[in-house]
Design a protein around this motif. Sequence first.
Motif, PDB file in Angstrom:
ATOM      1  N   PHE A 158      36.511  52.937  66.991  1.00 18.81           N
ATOM      2  CA  PHE A 158      36.844  51.921  65.940  1.00 18.81           C
ATOM      3  C   PHE A 158      35.712  51.226  65.556  1.00 18.81           C
ATOM      4  CE2 PHE A 158      37.883  47.465  64.868  1.00 18.81           C
ATOM      5  CZ  PHE A 158      38.895  47.831  63.734  1.00 18.81           C
ATOM      6  N   ALA A 159      34.937  50.495  66.737  1.00 15.57           N
ATOM      7  CA  ALA A 159      33.610  49.935  66.168  1.00 15.57           C
ATOM      8  C   ALA A 159      32.492  49.820  67.442  1.00 15.57           C
ATOM      9  CB  ALA A 159      33.996  48.557  65.682  1.00 15.57           C
ATOM     10  N   LYS A 160      31.557  49.545  66.945  1.00 16.21           N
ATOM     11  CA  LYS A 160      30.375  49.310  68.157  1.00 16.21           C
ATOM     12  C   LYS A 160      30.189  47.931  67.986  1.00 16.21           C
ATOM     13  CE  LYS A 160      28.922  53.527  68.424  1.00 16.21           C
ATOM     14  NZ  LYS A 160      28.825  54.467  69.867  1.00 16.21           N
ATOM     15  N   GLU A 161      30.002  47.379  69.425  1.00 16.72           N
ATOM     16  CA  GLU A 161      29.877  45.860  69.595  1.00 16.72           C
ATOM     17  C   GLU A 161      28.691  45.793  70.617  1.00 16.72           C
ATOM     18  OE1 GLU A 161      32.285  42.193  69.822  1.00 16.72           O
ATOM     19  OE2 GLU A 161      33.146  43.352  71.455  1.00 16.72           O
ATOM     20  N   PRO A 162      27.349  45.463  70.246  1.00 17.64           N
ATOM     21  CA  PRO A 162      26.377  45.257  71.127  1.00 17.64           C
ATOM     22  C   PRO A 162      26.616  43.853  71.886  1.00 17.64           C
ATOM     23  CG  PRO A 162      25.478  45.029  68.814  1.00 17.64           C
ATOM     24  CD  PRO A 162      26.958  45.172  68.801  1.00 17.64           C
ATOM     25  N   LEU A 163      25.954  43.835  73.116  1.00 22.13           N
ATOM     26  CA  LEU A 163      25.652  42.718  73.993  1.00 22.13           C
ATOM     27  C   LEU A 163      24.700  42.004  73.436  1.00 22.13           C
ATOM     28  CD1 LEU A 163      26.787  43.598  77.500  1.00 22.13           C
ATOM     29  CD2 LEU A 163      28.209  42.681  75.836  1.00 22.13           C
ATOM     30  N   GLU A 164      24.601  40.520  73.500  1.00 27.06           N
ATOM     31  CA  GLU A 164      23.478  39.717  72.950  1.00 27.06           C
ATOM     32  C   GLU A 164      23.140  38.638  73.729  1.00 27.06           C
ATOM     33  OE1 GLU A 164      24.597  40.179  68.278  1.00 27.06           O
ATOM     34  OE2 GLU A 164      24.664  38.536  68.982  1.00 27.06           O
ATOM     35  N   LEU A 165      21.886  38.298  74.137  1.00 24.97           N
ATOM     36  CA  LEU A 165      21.396  37.228  74.758  1.00 24.97           C
ATOM     37  C   LEU A 165      21.341  36.207  73.810  1.00 24.97           C
ATOM     38  CD1 LEU A 165      19.958  35.948  77.188  1.00 24.97           C
ATOM     39  CD2 LEU A 165      17.798  37.124  76.718  1.00 24.97           C
ATOM     40  N   VAL A 166      21.888  35.054  74.191  1.00 24.04           N
ATOM     41  CA  VAL A 166      22.017  33.909  73.114  1.00 24.04           C
ATOM     42  C   VAL A 166      21.609  32.685  73.923  1.00 24.04           C
ATOM     43  CG1 VAL A 166      23.695  32.506  71.664  1.00 24.04           C
ATOM     44  CG2 VAL A 166      24.005  34.958  71.855  1.00 24.04           C
ATOM     45  N   VAL A 167      20.503  32.198  73.376  1.00 18.07           N
ATOM     46  CA  VAL A 167      20.016  30.720  73.821  1.00 18.07           C
ATOM     47  C   VAL A 167      20.094  29.439  72.766  1.00 18.07           C
ATOM     48  CG1 VAL A 167      18.493  32.308  75.145  1.00 18.07           C
ATOM     49  CG2 VAL A 167      17.558  31.308  73.221  1.00 18.07           C
ATOM     50  N   PRO A 168      19.550  28.340  73.151  1.00 19.98           N
ATOM     51  CA  PRO A 168      19.561  27.410  72.235  1.00 19.98           C
ATOM     52  C   PRO A 168      18.857  27.716  71.180  1.00 19.98           C
ATOM     53  CG  PRO A 168      19.748  26.628  74.460  1.00 19.98           C
ATOM     54  CD  PRO A 168      19.433  27.939  74.617  1.00 19.98           C
ATOM     55  N   ALA A 169      18.626  27.078  69.798  1.00 20.22           N
ATOM     56  CA  ALA A 169      18.183  27.493  68.749  1.00 20.22           C
ATOM     57  C   ALA A 169      16.589  27.228  68.855  1.00 20.22           C
ATOM     58  CB  ALA A 169      18.503  26.793  67.378  1.00 20.22           C
ATOM     59  N   ARG A 170      15.955  26.415  69.682  1.00 24.05           N
ATOM     60  CA  ARG A 170      14.415  25.797  69.781  1.00 24.05           C
ATOM     61  C   ARG A 170      14.070  26.570  70.886  1.00 24.05           C
ATOM     62  NH1 ARG A 170      14.135  19.609  67.670  1.00 24.05           N
ATOM     63  NH2 ARG A 170      15.439  19.880  65.830  1.00 24.05           N
ATOM     64  N   GLU A 171      14.719  27.285  71.683  1.00 26.45           N
ATOM     65  CA  GLU A 171      14.243  27.819  72.739  1.00 26.45           C
ATOM     66  C   GLU A 171      13.662  29.316  72.620  1.00 26.45           C
ATOM     67  OE1 GLU A 171      13.860  26.387  75.796  1.00 26.45           O
ATOM     68  OE2 GLU A 171      15.123  24.606  75.907  1.00 26.45           O
ATOM     69  N   GLN A 172      12.691  29.302  73.423  1.00 25.59           N
ATOM     70  CA  GLN A 172      11.731  30.884  73.324  1.00 25.59           C
ATOM     71  C   GLN A 172      12.088  31.534  74.790  1.00 25.59           C
ATOM     72  OE1 GLN A 172      10.649  32.225  71.021  1.00 25.59           O
ATOM     73  NE2 GLN A 172      10.552  30.299  69.611  1.00 25.59           N
ATOM     74  N   VAL A 173      12.514  32.549  74.714  1.00 23.98           N
ATOM     75  CA  VAL A 173      12.553  33.559  75.956  1.00 23.98           C
ATOM     76  C   VAL A 173      11.778  34.735  76.084  1.00 23.98           C
ATOM     77  CG1 VAL A 173      14.208  34.820  77.596  1.00 23.98           C
ATOM     78  CG2 VAL A 173      15.033  32.533  76.590  1.00 23.98           C
ATOM     79  N   THR A 295      27.210  40.588  58.433  1.00 26.12           N
ATOM     80  CA  THR A 295      25.935  39.679  58.122  1.00 26.12           C
ATOM     81  C   THR A 295      26.654  38.347  58.083  1.00 26.12           C
ATOM     82  OG1 THR A 295      26.407  39.739  55.620  1.00 26.12           O
ATOM     83  CG2 THR A 295      24.814  41.290  56.719  1.00 26.12           C
ATOM     84  N   LYS A 296      27.835  37.966  58.289  1.00 30.28           N
ATOM     85  CA  LYS A 296      28.256  36.646  58.189  1.00 30.28           C
ATOM     86  C   LYS A 296      27.931  35.728  59.414  1.00 30.28           C
ATOM     87  CE  LYS A 296      32.726  34.046  58.179  1.00 30.28           C
ATOM     88  NZ  LYS A 296      34.007  34.161  58.270  1.00 30.28           N
ATOM     89  N   GLN A 297      27.576  34.600  59.164  1.00 30.25           N
ATOM     90  CA  GLN A 297      27.160  33.693  60.191  1.00 30.25           C
ATOM     91  C   GLN A 297      26.060  34.182  60.992  1.00 30.25           C
ATOM     92  OE1 GLN A 297      30.798  32.522  62.354  1.00 30.25           O
ATOM     93  NE2 GLN A 297      31.205  30.988  60.676  1.00 30.25           N
ATOM     94  N   ARG A 298      24.959  34.723  60.505  1.00 25.79           N
ATOM     95  CA  ARG A 298      23.655  35.076  61.303  1.00 25.79           C
ATOM     96  C   ARG A 298      22.893  33.958  61.741  1.00 25.79           C
ATOM     97  NH1 ARG A 298      20.472  39.186  57.769  1.00 25.79           N
ATOM     98  NH2 ARG A 298      22.469  40.554  58.382  1.00 25.79           N
ATOM     99  N   PRO A 299      22.788  33.897  63.088  1.00 28.01           N
ATOM    100  CA  PRO A 299      21.997  33.022  63.750  1.00 28.01           C
ATOM    101  C   PRO A 299      20.460  33.244  63.646  1.00 28.01           C
ATOM    102  CG  PRO A 299      22.550  34.431  65.257  1.00 28.01           C
ATOM    103  CD  PRO A 299      23.219  34.979  64.089  1.00 28.01           C
ATOM    104  N   ARG A 300      19.733  32.332  64.020  1.00 28.15           N
ATOM    105  CA  ARG A 300      18.094  32.577  64.234  1.00 28.15           C
ATOM    106  C   ARG A 300      17.886  33.557  64.952  1.00 28.15           C
ATOM    107  NH1 ARG A 300      16.252  26.282  64.614  1.00 28.15           N
ATOM    108  NH2 ARG A 300      17.208  25.450  62.845  1.00 28.15           N
ATOM    109  N   ARG A 301      16.959  34.286  64.936  1.00 31.52           N
ATOM    110  CA  ARG A 301      16.687  35.437  66.133  1.00 31.52           C
ATOM    111  C   ARG A 301      15.109  35.220  66.066  1.00 31.52           C
ATOM    112  NH1 ARG A 301      20.076  39.556  66.324  1.00 31.52           N
ATOM    113  NH2 ARG A 301      21.790  39.389  64.992  1.00 31.52           N
ATOM    114  N   SER A 302      14.858  35.510  67.567  1.00 27.80           N
ATOM    115  CA  SER A 302      13.480  35.388  67.953  1.00 27.80           C
ATOM    116  C   SER A 302      12.862  36.636  68.142  1.00 27.80           C
ATOM    117  CB  SER A 302      13.056  34.131  69.336  1.00 27.80           C
ATOM    118  OG  SER A 302      14.052  34.968  70.423  1.00 27.80           O
TER     119      SER A 302
END
Length: 302
Positions: A158-173, A295-302
Motif C-alpha cells: 500500500f505505501a512505504k513508511e520510513p522511520l525518522e529520528l526527530v529532535v527539537p528544532a534547534r538541536e544538532q545531532v 510534502t505537507k507539514q515538512r519540518p526542518r531538516r539537519s
Amino acid sequence: MLNPQWLQTFAAVVEHGSFTRASEHMDLTQAAVSQHVQRLEERLGLLLIRRPRQIELTPAGAALLDYWQEVQLADRRLAERLADKDVRHGEVSLITPGSIGLALHPVLLALQQANRGLTIRHRFAPDVEALDAVLHNQYELGLVTLKPDDPRIAAERFAKEPLELVVPAREQVAHWHDLERLGFIDHPDGYAMATRLLARRFPGNPGVRNLPCHGFSNQISLILEPVAQGLGFTVIPHHARRMFSRPDAIRVVEGGEAVVDTLWLIHRAEWPLPSRAAFVVEHLKQTMRSPETTTKQRPRRS
C-alpha cells in the motif's frame, strides 16, 4: 417461520380492503386468499375483522403487518448488499496503525463529505489486532507493517513508511553523546523503532535502553509534543511526524542508511472485496501518491 406467500396475501387483503380485490391483484382464487389468511390465524389468532365493505385489523393483525414490512425491508437491504453496485453508499470498515491512520483520517473524512451515503468506520490498532479483526470479519480492510503468511488473507503493498529520528528544532545531532544529552521520548514501539534506526546511524552504540528516558506517551498524536518542547528526541514513523501540528518546532535528522517499512493492505482472500471498499482503497492510494500528501507539514531538516 411463517410462509412468505401467506404473508404477502395477508398484506394484499389489508392494502386493498377486500378479499375479492386481493385475489384479483394476486391472480389467486378467493378461496386461496381466504385459506392463506386462515392458516395465519390458526397460528397467530384473529387477525382481521370482516365487516360489510370494510376490513379491520386486530392488534395481532397490526403486529403481523409490521412484521411483514420489516421482512420486506430486510430483503431489500440484503439485495442491495449482495448487488454491491453503489460504491458511494454503505459502510466500509478499516483498521490501521496509528501513524498512517493519522494521515488517512482527514482523507477519509473528506471522502465522506463528498459522498454522504458512505459510512467509514476507522480504528487505530497494532498489527496483531488489525490482522485478527480482519480474520474474524470485524473489519473489511486493514493495514499492517508485516505481511501476513495466513492463506486466508490477501495482502498487497500500500505505501512505504520510513522511520525518522526527530529532535527539537534547534538541536544538532552528530554523535551518540548528543542523544545521551537530549534523552529519549518513548512510546509503545519506541525502543524497537529506535533500535532499528540507530543501529544503522550509530553502529556499535551501547544500546537505546542505556539512554536516559525523558518521557513516554501512548497517544500517537502527542508523542512529538515533548520533543517540540525540547525535552528529548524520539524515533517515529514518517506519517506520524508529518501530521504533527507544529512542524517548525521539530527537526528530522538525516543521514545513514534508511529504515523503511512497507505497509500492507489486507482483506479476506476467500471472497471479493466489496465495490465500495475497493472504491475507498483506490481513493486512498491516489491520495498517498499525491505530491501534496507527501510534502505537507515538512519540518526542518539537519
